[in-house]
Design a protein around this motif. Structure first.
Motif, PDB file in Angstrom:
ATOM      1  N   VAL A   1      92.686 -88.933 100.278  1.00 36.11           N
ATOM      2  CA  VAL A   1      93.269 -87.665 100.727  1.00 36.11           C
ATOM      3  C   VAL A   1      94.537 -87.321  99.945  1.00 36.11           C
ATOM      4  O   VAL A   1      95.218 -86.348 100.269  1.00 36.11           O
ATOM      5  CB  VAL A   1      93.572 -87.693 102.242  1.00 36.11           C
ATOM      6  CG1 VAL A   1      92.278 -87.675 103.039  1.00 36.11           C
ATOM      7  CG2 VAL A   1      94.403 -88.921 102.628  1.00 36.11           C
TER       8      VAL A   1
ATOM      9  N   TYR B   1      95.959 -98.943 111.032  1.00 42.81           N
ATOM     10  CA  TYR B   1      94.585 -98.525 111.298  1.00 42.81           C
ATOM     11  C   TYR B   1      93.577 -99.533 110.750  1.00 42.81           C
ATOM     12  O   TYR B   1      92.583 -99.861 111.408  1.00 42.81           O
ATOM     13  CB  TYR B   1      94.319 -97.158 110.663  1.00 42.81           C
ATOM     14  CG  TYR B   1      95.077 -96.003 111.262  1.00 42.81           C
ATOM     15  CD1 TYR B   1      95.411 -95.969 112.614  1.00 42.81           C
ATOM     16  CD2 TYR B   1      95.456 -94.921 110.476  1.00 42.81           C
ATOM     17  CE1 TYR B   1      96.104 -94.904 113.161  1.00 42.81           C
ATOM     18  CE2 TYR B   1      96.144 -93.848 111.009  1.00 42.81           C
ATOM     19  CZ  TYR B   1      96.468 -93.839 112.352  1.00 42.81           C
ATOM     20  OH  TYR B   1      97.155 -92.762 112.879  1.00 42.81           O
TER      21      TYR B   1
ATOM     22  N   GLU C   1      85.340 -95.511 110.550  1.00 40.87           N
ATOM     23  CA  GLU C   1      86.221 -94.398 110.891  1.00 40.87           C
ATOM     24  C   GLU C   1      87.436 -94.329 109.967  1.00 40.87           C
ATOM     25  O   GLU C   1      88.099 -93.291 109.882  1.00 40.87           O
ATOM     26  CB  GLU C   1      86.669 -94.502 112.354  1.00 40.87           C
ATOM     27  CG  GLU C   1      87.336 -93.243 112.885  1.00 40.87           C
ATOM     28  CD  GLU C   1      87.538 -93.246 114.391  1.00 40.87           C
ATOM     29  OE1 GLU C   1      88.239 -92.344 114.887  1.00 40.87           O
ATOM     30  OE2 GLU C   1      86.996 -94.136 115.074  1.00 40.87           O
TER      31      GLU C   1
ATOM     32  N   ALA D   1      87.407 -93.910 107.002  1.00 39.06           N
ATOM     33  CA  ALA D   1      87.113 -92.858 106.020  1.00 39.06           C
ATOM     34  C   ALA D   1      87.608 -91.490 106.467  1.00 39.06           C
ATOM     35  O   ALA D   1      87.639 -90.548 105.661  1.00 39.06           O
ATOM     36  CB  ALA D   1      85.608 -92.799 105.750  1.00 39.06           C
ATOM     37  N   THR D   2      88.026 -91.353 107.714  1.00 39.79           N
ATOM     38  CA  THR D   2      88.511 -90.060 108.222  1.00 39.79           C
ATOM     39  C   THR D   2      90.034 -89.955 108.169  1.00 39.79           C
ATOM     40  O   THR D   2      90.597 -88.956 108.642  1.00 39.79           O
ATOM     41  CB  THR D   2      88.054 -89.831 109.675  1.00 39.79           C
ATOM     42  OG1 THR D   2      88.768 -90.723 110.560  1.00 39.79           O
ATOM     43  CG2 THR D   2      86.553 -90.065 109.825  1.00 39.79           C
TER      44      THR D   2
ATOM     45  N   ARG E   1      93.664 -89.095 107.900  1.00 41.35           N
ATOM     46  CA  ARG E   1      94.426 -87.874 107.608  1.00 41.35           C
ATOM     47  C   ARG E   1      93.561 -86.624 107.395  1.00 41.35           C
ATOM     48  O   ARG E   1      94.044 -85.623 106.870  1.00 41.35           O
ATOM     49  CB  ARG E   1      95.336 -88.075 106.385  1.00 41.35           C
ATOM     50  CG  ARG E   1      96.658 -88.778 106.715  1.00 41.35           C
ATOM     51  CD  ARG E   1      97.562 -88.867 105.494  1.00 41.35           C
ATOM     52  NE  ARG E   1      98.881 -89.381 105.849  1.00 41.35           N
ATOM     53  CZ  ARG E   1     100.008 -88.692 105.776  1.00 41.35           C
ATOM     54  NH1 ARG E   1      99.996 -87.437 105.381  1.00 41.35           N
ATOM     55  NH2 ARG E   1     101.160 -89.247 106.100  1.00 41.35           N
ATOM     56  N   LYS E   2      92.324 -86.658 107.818  1.00 38.91           N
ATOM     57  CA  LYS E   2      91.486 -85.467 107.699  1.00 38.91           C
ATOM     58  C   LYS E   2      91.586 -84.624 108.976  1.00 38.91           C
ATOM     59  O   LYS E   2      91.991 -85.109 110.032  1.00 38.91           O
ATOM     60  CB  LYS E   2      90.035 -85.864 107.425  1.00 38.91           C
ATOM     61  CG  LYS E   2      89.863 -86.527 106.062  1.00 38.91           C
ATOM     62  CD  LYS E   2      88.412 -86.832 105.767  1.00 38.91           C
ATOM     63  CE  LYS E   2      88.269 -87.454 104.374  1.00 38.91           C
ATOM     64  NZ  LYS E   2      86.857 -87.784 104.053  1.00 38.91           N
TER      65      LYS E   2
ATOM     66  N   ASN F   1      90.971 -82.956 112.357  1.00 39.23           N
ATOM     67  CA  ASN F   1      90.290 -83.378 113.583  1.00 39.23           C
ATOM     68  C   ASN F   1      90.029 -84.879 113.653  1.00 39.23           C
ATOM     69  O   ASN F   1      89.293 -85.342 114.519  1.00 39.23           O
ATOM     70  CB  ASN F   1      88.974 -82.611 113.770  1.00 39.23           C
ATOM     71  CG  ASN F   1      89.183 -81.113 113.831  1.00 39.23           C
ATOM     72  OD1 ASN F   1      90.085 -80.636 114.519  1.00 39.23           O
ATOM     73  ND2 ASN F   1      88.357 -80.366 113.109  1.00 39.23           N
ATOM     74  N   SER F   2      90.626 -85.648 112.753  1.00 39.71           N
ATOM     75  CA  SER F   2      90.489 -87.103 112.806  1.00 39.71           C
ATOM     76  C   SER F   2      91.436 -87.689 113.842  1.00 39.71           C
ATOM     77  O   SER F   2      92.511 -87.145 114.100  1.00 39.71           O
ATOM     78  CB  SER F   2      90.802 -87.698 111.430  1.00 39.71           C
ATOM     79  OG  SER F   2      90.908 -89.114 111.511  1.00 39.71           O
ATOM     80  N   ARG F   3      91.051 -88.838 114.392  1.00 37.95           N
ATOM     81  CA  ARG F   3      91.956 -89.570 115.282  1.00 37.95           C
ATOM     82  C   ARG F   3      92.983 -90.376 114.482  1.00 37.95           C
ATOM     83  O   ARG F   3      93.951 -90.874 115.050  1.00 37.95           O
ATOM     84  CB  ARG F   3      91.163 -90.537 116.176  1.00 37.95           C
ATOM     85  CG  ARG F   3      90.170 -89.862 117.099  1.00 37.95           C
ATOM     86  CD  ARG F   3      89.663 -90.807 118.169  1.00 37.95           C
ATOM     87  NE  ARG F   3      88.873 -91.918 117.624  1.00 37.95           N
ATOM     88  CZ  ARG F   3      88.360 -92.893 118.369  1.00 37.95           C
ATOM     89  NH1 ARG F   3      88.553 -92.900 119.694  1.00 37.95           N
ATOM     90  NH2 ARG F   3      87.640 -93.857 117.815  1.00 37.95           N
TER      91      ARG F   3
ATOM     92  N   GLN G   1      95.582 -89.904 112.148  1.00 40.16           N
ATOM     93  CA  GLN G   1      96.520 -89.032 111.457  1.00 40.16           C
ATOM     94  C   GLN G   1      97.619 -89.840 110.754  1.00 40.16           C
ATOM     95  O   GLN G   1      97.681 -91.053 110.875  1.00 40.16           O
ATOM     96  CB  GLN G   1      97.116 -88.032 112.443  1.00 40.16           C
ATOM     97  CG  GLN G   1      96.119 -86.980 112.907  1.00 40.16           C
ATOM     98  CD  GLN G   1      95.504 -86.204 111.743  1.00 40.16           C
ATOM     99  OE1 GLN G   1      96.212 -85.728 110.858  1.00 40.16           O
ATOM    100  NE2 GLN G   1      94.184 -86.097 111.723  1.00 40.16           N
TER     101      GLN G   1
ATOM    102  N   GLU H   1      94.591 -88.467 121.287  1.00 36.54           N
ATOM    103  CA  GLU H   1      93.172 -88.576 120.967  1.00 36.54           C
ATOM    104  C   GLU H   1      92.549 -89.854 121.525  1.00 36.54           C
ATOM    105  O   GLU H   1      91.348 -90.086 121.373  1.00 36.54           O
ATOM    106  CB  GLU H   1      92.960 -88.526 119.446  1.00 36.54           C
ATOM    107  CG  GLU H   1      93.320 -87.198 118.811  1.00 36.54           C
ATOM    108  CD  GLU H   1      92.346 -86.091 119.155  1.00 36.54           C
ATOM    109  OE1 GLU H   1      91.322 -86.375 119.811  1.00 36.54           O
ATOM    110  OE2 GLU H   1      92.613 -84.930 118.787  1.00 36.54           O
TER     111      GLU H   1
END
Length: 281
Positions: A25, A76, A89, A91-92, A94-95, A97-99, A101, A108
């Motif tokens: 990201v 994380y 997860e 892989a999500t 800072r995207k 709607n990700s948990r 952040q 969340e």
């Protein structure tokens, strides 16, 4: 396989996760995350007494609070690889709607996260409150927390440090990531902390140092010693001497990678220094 080898393999994989998450990201804080990889690994894979599953009450287990929440990548990764949520997860990070952040949040309901962070300097107050709640509940388990050394430039910390000793919060082990670096340069240049050990001792804390804060055996021994000092009328402080960016040679000993993502070439270089051990997400 020895326990230490498992912890080393775990740490190496966490470093790969950190690099890949931040690169994907083009955002995040790799320097402090890499520097604390061994600490988080030992804490979650060896030191803390944890229950299966997760609930916010945390009764009957040790609890951890991350105050310098910008090093969320290492948090994380270790949480996921310790079974709190699926490794995929990561892989999500800072995207939208990700948990996961940039700073951990609680709204969340991400398992393993017990406090949100943002403004620095607040985590010790939360940890002290949790430690006092343990005592009120008759729960003999411990509270662990982590703080940046630059974060101690925030005044709320010193109110909390004074309070913890005055109220004999002796079921608390607060660790300081003592890497001497912050976003604008060295802590000595930005706002010197002086003799940190002497300052905590002046506030009536029991202080110990882990000189090799990126050595797994040294961390195991140091945290065991810290635990042995709890319950004796004083809060315990661990000064953990780490190297920012540890494990990736071009990121080490500099504040430059405090909040900077590697490019494609730098990612490949960093990953080549940390072989895949437990499987990439």
């Amino acid at each position: 396989m020895s326990n230490t080898q498992h912890l080393q393999d775990f740490t190496t994989q966490v470093r790969r996760d950190i690099l890949r998450m931040v690169h994907a990201v083009n955002s995040g804080h790799p320097g402090g995350s890499l520097g604390c990889a061994e600490f988080f690994t030992v804490l979650y894979q060896h030191q803390m007494q944890r229950k299966a599953g997760f609930d916010m009450d945390g009764i009957g287990e040790d609890l951890f609070f991350l105050s310098n929440g910008h090093i969320s990548p290492v948090f994380y990764s270790v949480l996921a690889r310790s079974g709190y949520f699926p490794v995929a997860e990561l892989a999500t990070f800072r995207k939208l709607n990700s948990r996961l952040q940039g700073h951990p949040t609680t709204h969340e309901g991400l398992p393993g996260i017990r406090m949100a962070s943002g403004s620095l300097g607040q985590g010790l107050s939360v940890a002290i409150g949790a430690a006092q709640a343990k005592k009120l509940n008759g729960d003999a388990h411990l509270i662990y927390s982590l703080h940046g050394d630059g974060e101690l430039q925030e005044g709320q910390n010193w109110e909390a440090i004074m309070y913890a000793s005055a109220k004999k919060v002796d079921n608390l082990i607060a660790t300081i990531d003592y890497n001497g670096q912050q976003i604008d340069g060295s802590t000595d240049d930005v706002l010197s902390l002086g003799n940190l050990k002497a300052k905590f001792e002046a506030f009536e804390w029991d202080v110990l140092e882990i000189k090799e804060g990126n050595n797994i055996d040294a961390i195991i021994a140091g945290l065991a010693e810290a635990k042995s000092r709890t319950g004796k009328g004083k809060p315990v402080c661990v000064l953990l001497h780490t190297v920012m960016g540890n494990g990736v040679d071009f990121m080490m000993h500099t504040h430059a990678w405090h909040g900077k993502a590697p490019n494609d070439e730098q990612l490949a270089n960093g990953l080549a220094q940390n072989n895949e051990t437990l499987g990439d997400y």
